[in-house]
Design a protein around this motif. Structure first.
Motif, PDB file in Angstrom:
ATOM      1  N   GLN A   1      23.976  42.328  45.966  1.00 54.60           N
ATOM      2  CA  GLN A   1      25.302  41.772  46.244  1.00 54.60           C
ATOM      3  C   GLN A   1      25.459  41.486  47.735  1.00 54.60           C
ATOM      4  O   GLN A   1      25.986  40.447  48.124  1.00 54.60           O
ATOM      5  N   GLU A   2      24.974  42.412  48.546  1.00 56.83           N
ATOM      6  CA  GLU A   2      25.038  42.198  49.998  1.00 56.83           C
ATOM      7  C   GLU A   2      24.281  40.940  50.395  1.00 56.83           C
ATOM      8  O   GLU A   2      24.726  40.153  51.224  1.00 56.83           O
ATOM      9  N   LYS A   3      23.103  40.759  49.781  1.00 56.13           N
ATOM     10  CA  LYS A   3      22.297  39.576  50.073  1.00 56.13           C
ATOM     11  C   LYS A   3      23.052  38.300  49.710  1.00 56.13           C
ATOM     12  O   LYS A   3      23.036  37.309  50.448  1.00 56.13           O
ATOM     13  N   MET A   4      23.723  38.328  48.565  1.00 52.93           N
ATOM     14  CA  MET A   4      24.507  37.168  48.142  1.00 52.93           C
ATOM     15  C   MET A   4      25.582  36.841  49.177  1.00 52.93           C
ATOM     16  O   MET A   4      25.783  35.686  49.553  1.00 52.93           O
ATOM     17  N   PHE A   5      26.288  37.864  49.604  1.00 49.18           N
ATOM     18  CA  PHE A   5      27.341  37.631  50.600  1.00 49.18           C
ATOM     19  C   PHE A   5      26.744  36.996  51.860  1.00 49.18           C
ATOM     20  O   PHE A   5      27.331  36.096  52.445  1.00 49.18           O
ATOM     21  N   LYS A   6      25.560  37.477  52.219  1.00 47.49           N
ATOM     22  CA  LYS A   6      24.916  36.964  53.426  1.00 47.49           C
ATOM     23  C   LYS A   6      24.586  35.479  53.265  1.00 47.49           C
ATOM     24  O   LYS A   6      24.890  34.656  54.141  1.00 47.49           O
ATOM     25  N   ILE A   7      23.975  35.127  52.129  1.00 49.00           N
ATOM     26  CA  ILE A   7      23.629  33.722  51.884  1.00 49.00           C
ATOM     27  C   ILE A   7      24.888  32.854  51.899  1.00 49.00           C
ATOM     28  O   ILE A   7      24.876  31.709  52.344  1.00 49.00           O
ATOM     29  N   LEU A   8      25.989  33.430  51.426  1.00 48.98           N
ATOM     30  CA  LEU A   8      27.242  32.673  51.375  1.00 48.98           C
ATOM     31  C   LEU A   8      27.952  32.636  52.724  1.00 48.98           C
ATOM     32  O   LEU A   8      29.059  32.111  52.843  1.00 48.98           O
TER      33      LEU A   8
ATOM     34  N   SER B   1      29.245  34.812  33.275  1.00 49.86           N
ATOM     35  CA  SER B   1      27.930  35.083  33.846  1.00 49.86           C
ATOM     36  C   SER B   1      27.583  36.551  33.714  1.00 49.86           C
ATOM     37  O   SER B   1      28.447  37.389  33.453  1.00 49.86           O
ATOM     38  N   LEU B   2      26.281  36.829  33.874  1.00 50.85           N
ATOM     39  CA  LEU B   2      25.891  38.195  34.170  1.00 50.85           C
ATOM     40  C   LEU B   2      26.328  38.457  35.598  1.00 50.85           C
ATOM     41  O   LEU B   2      26.314  37.544  36.435  1.00 50.85           O
ATOM     42  N   ARG B   3      26.698  39.720  35.889  1.00 53.87           N
ATOM     43  CA  ARG B   3      27.145  40.043  37.236  1.00 53.87           C
ATOM     44  C   ARG B   3      26.065  40.841  37.951  1.00 53.87           C
ATOM     45  O   ARG B   3      25.290  41.564  37.325  1.00 53.87           O
ATOM     46  N   ILE B   4      26.081  40.732  39.225  1.00 51.10           N
ATOM     47  CA  ILE B   4      25.244  41.598  40.046  1.00 51.10           C
ATOM     48  C   ILE B   4      25.824  43.011  39.953  1.00 51.10           C
ATOM     49  O   ILE B   4      27.040  43.188  40.075  1.00 51.10           O
ATOM     50  N   HIS B   5      24.972  44.010  39.676  1.00 55.50           N
ATOM     51  CA  HIS B   5      25.493  45.386  39.690  1.00 55.50           C
ATOM     52  C   HIS B   5      24.738  46.232  40.713  1.00 55.50           C
ATOM     53  O   HIS B   5      24.906  47.444  40.766  1.00 55.50           O
ATOM     54  N   ASP B   6      23.938  45.561  41.508  1.00 57.33           N
ATOM     55  CA  ASP B   6      23.121  46.240  42.505  1.00 57.33           C
ATOM     56  C   ASP B   6      23.720  45.908  43.877  1.00 57.33           C
ATOM     57  O   ASP B   6      23.807  44.736  44.265  1.00 57.33           O
ATOM     58  N   GLY B   7      24.156  46.939  44.571  1.00 54.02           N
ATOM     59  CA  GLY B   7      24.826  46.755  45.854  1.00 54.02           C
ATOM     60  C   GLY B   7      24.013  45.935  46.847  1.00 54.02           C
ATOM     61  O   GLY B   7      24.567  45.088  47.547  1.00 54.02           O
ATOM     62  N   GLN B   8      22.688  46.179  46.876  1.00 53.70           N
ATOM     63  CA  GLN B   8      21.865  45.487  47.862  1.00 53.70           C
ATOM     64  C   GLN B   8      21.768  43.990  47.576  1.00 53.70           C
ATOM     65  O   GLN B   8      21.865  43.154  48.472  1.00 53.70           O
TER      66      GLN B   8
ATOM     67  N   PHE C   1      36.194  47.409  48.234  1.00 54.71           N
ATOM     68  CA  PHE C   1      36.403  48.275  47.061  1.00 54.71           C
ATOM     69  C   PHE C   1      35.300  48.068  46.034  1.00 54.71           C
ATOM     70  O   PHE C   1      34.843  49.012  45.400  1.00 54.71           O
ATOM     71  N   LEU C   2      34.830  46.821  45.887  1.00 57.58           N
ATOM     72  CA  LEU C   2      33.782  46.557  44.900  1.00 57.58           C
ATOM     73  C   LEU C   2      32.424  47.041  45.410  1.00 57.58           C
ATOM     74  O   LEU C   2      31.654  47.672  44.678  1.00 57.58           O
ATOM     75  N   ILE C   3      32.160  46.772  46.684  1.00 62.02           N
ATOM     76  CA  ILE C   3      30.902  47.220  47.278  1.00 62.02           C
ATOM     77  C   ILE C   3      30.812  48.753  47.198  1.00 62.02           C
ATOM     78  O   ILE C   3      29.782  49.316  46.831  1.00 62.02           O
ATOM     79  N   ASN C   4      31.915  49.424  47.505  1.00 62.15           N
ATOM     80  CA  ASN C   4      31.931  50.883  47.405  1.00 62.15           C
ATOM     81  C   ASN C   4      31.749  51.358  45.968  1.00 62.15           C
ATOM     82  O   ASN C   4      31.020  52.305  45.694  1.00 62.15           O
ATOM     83  N   ALA C   5      32.431  50.675  45.062  1.00 61.86           N
ATOM     84  CA  ALA C   5      32.355  51.099  43.651  1.00 61.86           C
ATOM     85  C   ALA C   5      30.918  51.043  43.150  1.00 61.86           C
ATOM     86  O   ALA C   5      30.493  51.891  42.360  1.00 61.86           O
ATOM     87  N   PHE C   6      30.153  50.047  43.635  1.00 61.61           N
ATOM     88  CA  PHE C   6      28.780  49.885  43.170  1.00 61.61           C
ATOM     89  C   PHE C   6      27.863  51.019  43.643  1.00 61.61           C
ATOM     90  O   PHE C   6      26.724  51.120  43.194  1.00 61.61           O
ATOM     91  N   LYS C   7      28.374  51.862  44.534  1.00 64.99           N
ATOM     92  CA  LYS C   7      27.564  53.002  44.980  1.00 64.99           C
ATOM     93  C   LYS C   7      27.552  54.150  43.984  1.00 64.99           C
ATOM     94  O   LYS C   7      26.846  55.136  44.175  1.00 64.99           O
ATOM     95  N   TYR C   8      28.391  54.048  42.949  1.00 62.70           N
ATOM     96  CA  TYR C   8      28.543  55.189  42.049  1.00 62.70           C
ATOM     97  C   TYR C   8      28.062  54.879  40.631  1.00 62.70           C
ATOM     98  O   TYR C   8      28.775  55.073  39.650  1.00 62.70           O
ATOM     99  N   GLY C   9      26.846  54.346  40.525  1.00 68.66           N
ATOM    100  CA  GLY C   9      26.291  54.150  39.183  1.00 68.66           C
ATOM    101  C   GLY C   9      26.935  52.998  38.429  1.00 68.66           C
ATOM    102  O   GLY C   9      27.474  53.195  37.330  1.00 68.66           O
TER     103      GLY C   9
END
Lengths: 590, 590
Positions: free
Chosen positions: B495-502, B486-493, B515-523
């Motif tokens: 991704q957060e929404k996805m976690f919420k729906i799940l 798949s294409l992956r989500i690379h936008d932290g926000q 670690f992944l959520i943090n990593a997405f904060k750096y470009g």
């Protein structure tokens, strides 16, 4: 399309082309109405130019870019006025006409440059940022290149890569196993392999003839700088071969790798040194031959020739000659004396003899010996005026030699003799088959219980097992054991005898290695093999001090992955499903 | 030297040469003062001849050889009188003049031939002997060849193979983890990776641009024929790409493999089918396109057009047309009805319509419908005289389609339509992003929580998440899902929404994927990837029914390695060191 080219690709011949690039902002600077951005990706760096006069809005957006922003840019390749000959794209720049911010970046906790300001701990926590540094990524690129070369080399020699399982049985012999509770078989555990040793031997019984695997291995040992709980082995095994066949083939492989990766030509035939010679000359089974300072045995010269009781009681007296170190100050000499007395070295004291410019000597034990005795030592050590002879003694020869080896390596460090661009490889052969374990109070296999004794020494097995040589060989480079292997026992009866000498009851041998003992009943071929430590091999090639730097996500000295925060506690539900419980002794835990 | 040549190497042009061979006794026979021995190794079989007249003693020794003895022979290459054109060495034989028994063999528990008399269990216990059978070894040789091809292909496309760790953290989302107690961190556990998913995404954040790894993965699930607790994935990830870039590249890889390994040319462009279409036409997200029997929806024809209550209440009525099966007997039709009622299929009953040679029909529901209705069904199904229409119905369309899919595959088996030398590959796209779990009573990620929603559907995320399509794609061959990504989500926000729906609380999301959520904060760059199941890919290429046959040392359905007798109980000392205890519920254990 996110990009037409990478950031390492464009050249002067591309001038005038419309291109799209994507990557990370390495740095940006404003200069007289222009904004320059260095755009970085895995392949290189390309300079982007935003012109305020041409497009003020675009330039304003460019001015907002922070370090490590991930962006996409469209523009035209242009010849640079002030060329940068340090990078392959230094002749060109991109006159940007579109800019998209793909994702913003918070300020990184350390600078993403080869010379970073980040300490070990923070770089490990943010390993994904540390890996952006080109010097770190290059190590992993080198690792990839080496594994491709190794696989194609071995494939060309008819080796088959076979994956052996990671979930196997626990064998309490050797190092400690990592274990995995089995939910489907409650109360039972898998173990992770310390190496695929027995499985590759089974593949030889199966007639695979030539096997290899770049295999993950696991040892639950207390960690040191150069050890990881999981590590990678280039694991090989061959049938119908003798020691020289194995050595020749893997020497060729090493030669191929050094040539392709480092452009270094190893000698046509590597030196083979017996274990005894290596111990005698260097006090180590992995001598570093990049420099001299070979051991000089001084028993004839110093035992009983003077009043120094320490030497007169010694079973071994040996020294090294450190060139040009006669100028060492008292403080430096005290440092060396302190060094050899450290627990990890373990010597009781250090004796030194300085050779003066006029050929006379000055020594820490002047009062015990005549000048003639020192003259003989100087002669034996082939010391020249200005040299420093450093001497250790002890009641166990090899123990003392090991201490002297530490001193030799320390002196090489001080003298800057460990040249990372020099590669001195050799084979160590004729290892002792057994070594005595003070801890276990029994003979242990120097390599493992499947190592073939030297056929000439088999008659000694019953009476003098400690004198039996193994058909084993180590590949050593720059003082590091990069690989090692042996001929294997393929005769069930000899294998049983080995287990007996190692203190296995027949029942225990069957319980642990029954599958191998049984397999040997069905026409086992003569076979031999070896394994290279991939992490070590890569770190030598890359000139690294630690294997950690060539591992993408290494663990720290407590076996923790600080980025993933692993290991961690389990849910009760998970424990219940596995039918195990945690039983942490509170006293220990505190 | 143990051998000058292998057993597959010598030809007529070698006649007269003195050679040494080594290998295993495949069979031997005496004929008029001569003893013939077929000597086998990985490379082939060569016939040895022992002449009683020439050397009675040697011939006597040869007569003692049993099957699977491992021997070494010296002799002269000779042209055979009666040539064997079935094997490449069939023109020659070796006139033996020396024979050494390298190791004897007990009588093997089954014959070491492609058509063996050994059952599954005994062959697994003696897997090292099973692996001697050429047909088994060939599967592993094919596997090796495929991995070499894959690695060199990906290397040529700038992919870097990076080893990710095996000891990582446990993430209770998804399948069950295997866990490893940490001795150095008492009470804490590592987990073995279900896939390197999050780690490869971190490597994209690190700018590795193109990553791959042939990676061991682990899932502690109840086992089925085609599942192993450990399996191998060709795991890939790319940055700055869109769905078509990934599909194109890995379609090229598959094309390369089919060509090199099987000599099969895949079409220049593979078909892409949406998930909805695949469900509608084949009732499966992995349709087998080697044969037809596409679904025919019969709602208009059969709902409300007669007195059959089952159809009148149905939400879905569909059928397949089995060519030439109108001759099926009552018994055969009953078997089919039993088949669809099996728990793993789950239909309530089967309706059939036979098309007679004169165009009239005979059906299990004749009494409910007029002939005109059946005529319309026949027309819609494009059934010909002699065909059999099989119909299922139900109150949930996709559930019924899944049942009809099972029936379609069953009919293909009965009709011999699953040609192992035919390869029908396609991509399934536009999967639903979520699927409802009856068990968990919540939406679950169809692939995993990092999958990118189709940008067009993002507005639906809040109100109608079940209608959101994923940017996901599966590579299907012959009805088997060989790969997916798949294409992956690379936008932290997002991704957060996805976690919420799940249904993740922010705390739980951070604890598991911080670690992944943090990593997405750096470009984080846009990225996408996929993974092929290597075991499945090899088994399709080799025409195998089970992935077990392309794994050197597979486990059985209880997760046991019956050869190694793993898993097994641990010593108390080991448990104590790990500070865990076994807590087996005696009731469960019995």
């Amino acid at each position: 399309m996110y990009r037409t080219n990478t950031c390492g690709e464009l050249r002067l011949s591309d001038a005038g082309k419309k291109v799209t690039l994507a990557g990370w902002v390495q740095r940006s600077r404003k200069m007289g109405g222009m904004t320059f951005v260095d755009l970085r990706d895995r392949y290189g760096i390309t300079q982007l130019v935003f012109n305020e006069e041409a497009d003020a809005e675009l330039c304003a957006l460019a001015n907002k870019l922070g370090r490590e922003y991930c962006i996409q840019v469209e523009g035209t390749v242009n010849e640079r006025q002030s060329k940068n000959n340090k990078i392959p794209t230094g002749d060109i720049e991109i006159i940007a006409d579109k800019l998209y911010i793909l994702s913003q970046s918070a300020t990184p906790p350390f600078t993403i440059e080869d010379n970073t300001d980040g300490g070990d701990d923070i770089r490990m926590k943010y390993r994904y940022l540390d890996l952006r540094r080109p010097c770190v990524r290059h190590n992993l690129e080198l690792r990839h290149r080496m594994t491709i070369l190794i696989r194609n080399f071995l494939d060309s020699k008819d080796f088959i890569e076979v994956e052996t399982p990671i979930l196997i049985g626990s064998t309490p012999e050797g190092a400690r196993d990592f274990v995995v509770p089995s939910r489907m078989n409650p109360g039972q555990f898998y173990a992770l392999p310390q190496s695929p040793q027995t499985l590759k031997q089974l593949l030889m019984v199966s007639g695979f003839d030539r096997y290899f695997q770049i295999a993950k291995c696991f040892r639950d040992e207390d960690l040191r700088a150069d050890r990881q709980p999981e590590f990678t082995q280039i694991d090989c095994e061959m049938s119908f071969v003798d020691q020289d066949d194995v050595i020749d083939l893997f020497e060729d492989m090493a030669r191929h790798l050094f040539k392709e990766v480092r452009g270094v030509e190893l000698p046509a035939k590597l030196q083979q040194m017996t274990w005894h010679e290596a111990m005698r000359r260097f006090g180590s089974d992995k001598p570093d031959l990049r420099f001299g300072m070979e051991f000089v045995e001084l028993m004839d010269e110093l035992k009983g020739t003077g009043e120094f009781a320490v030497f007169n009681d010694a079973e071994y007296i040996g020294g090294i000659c450190a060139p040009g170190c006669a100028s060492y100050t008292r403080k430096q000499l005290d440092q060396l004396a302190d060094f050899v007395k450290k627990p990890q070295v373990g010597a009781k004291g250090l004796v030194w003899i300085k050779v003066n410019e006029d050929g006379t000597t000055k020594s820490s034990i002047d009062k015990f010996y005549t000048p003639e005795v020192f003259a003989k030592v100087v002669e034996k050590a082939e010391a020249k005026p200005g040299d420093l002879i450093l001497i250790l003694s002890g009641d166990k020869a090899n123990k003392t030699r090991t201490q002297l080896c530490s001193l030799r390596l320390e002196m090489a460090d001080r003298l800057g003799l460990k040249d990372k661009n020099k590669f001195e490889c050799l084979w160590i052969v004729d290892f002792p088959l057994f070594e005595w374990s003070d801890e276990e109070q029994r003979l242990m296999a120097t390599h493992h219980p499947f190592t073939m004794p030297n056929p000439d020494d088999i008659p000694l097995l019953d009476e003098h097992p400690e004198r039996v040589r193994a058909k084993a060989y180590d590949f050593v480079c720059n003082g590091i054991e990069v690989g090692g292997g042996s001929l294997r026992i393929h005769d069930g009866q000899l294998q049983e005898k080995m287990f007996k000498i190692l203190g296995f009851t027949p029942e225990r041998a069957m319980a642990q290695f029954g599958f191998l003992i049984n397999a040997f009943k069905y026409g086992a071929p003569p076979h031999a093999g070896l394994a290279f430590g991939l992490d070590r091999f890569v770190s030598i090639m890359a000139g690294l001090d630690s294997i950690r730097d060539c591992i993408a996500f290494p663990k720290n000295n407590s076996g923790r992955d600080v980025m993933l925060e692993a290991p961690s506690e389990l849910d009760d539900k998970q424990l219940k499903e596995l039918q195990i419980s945690v039983d942490v002794n509170q006293e220990n835990a505190e």
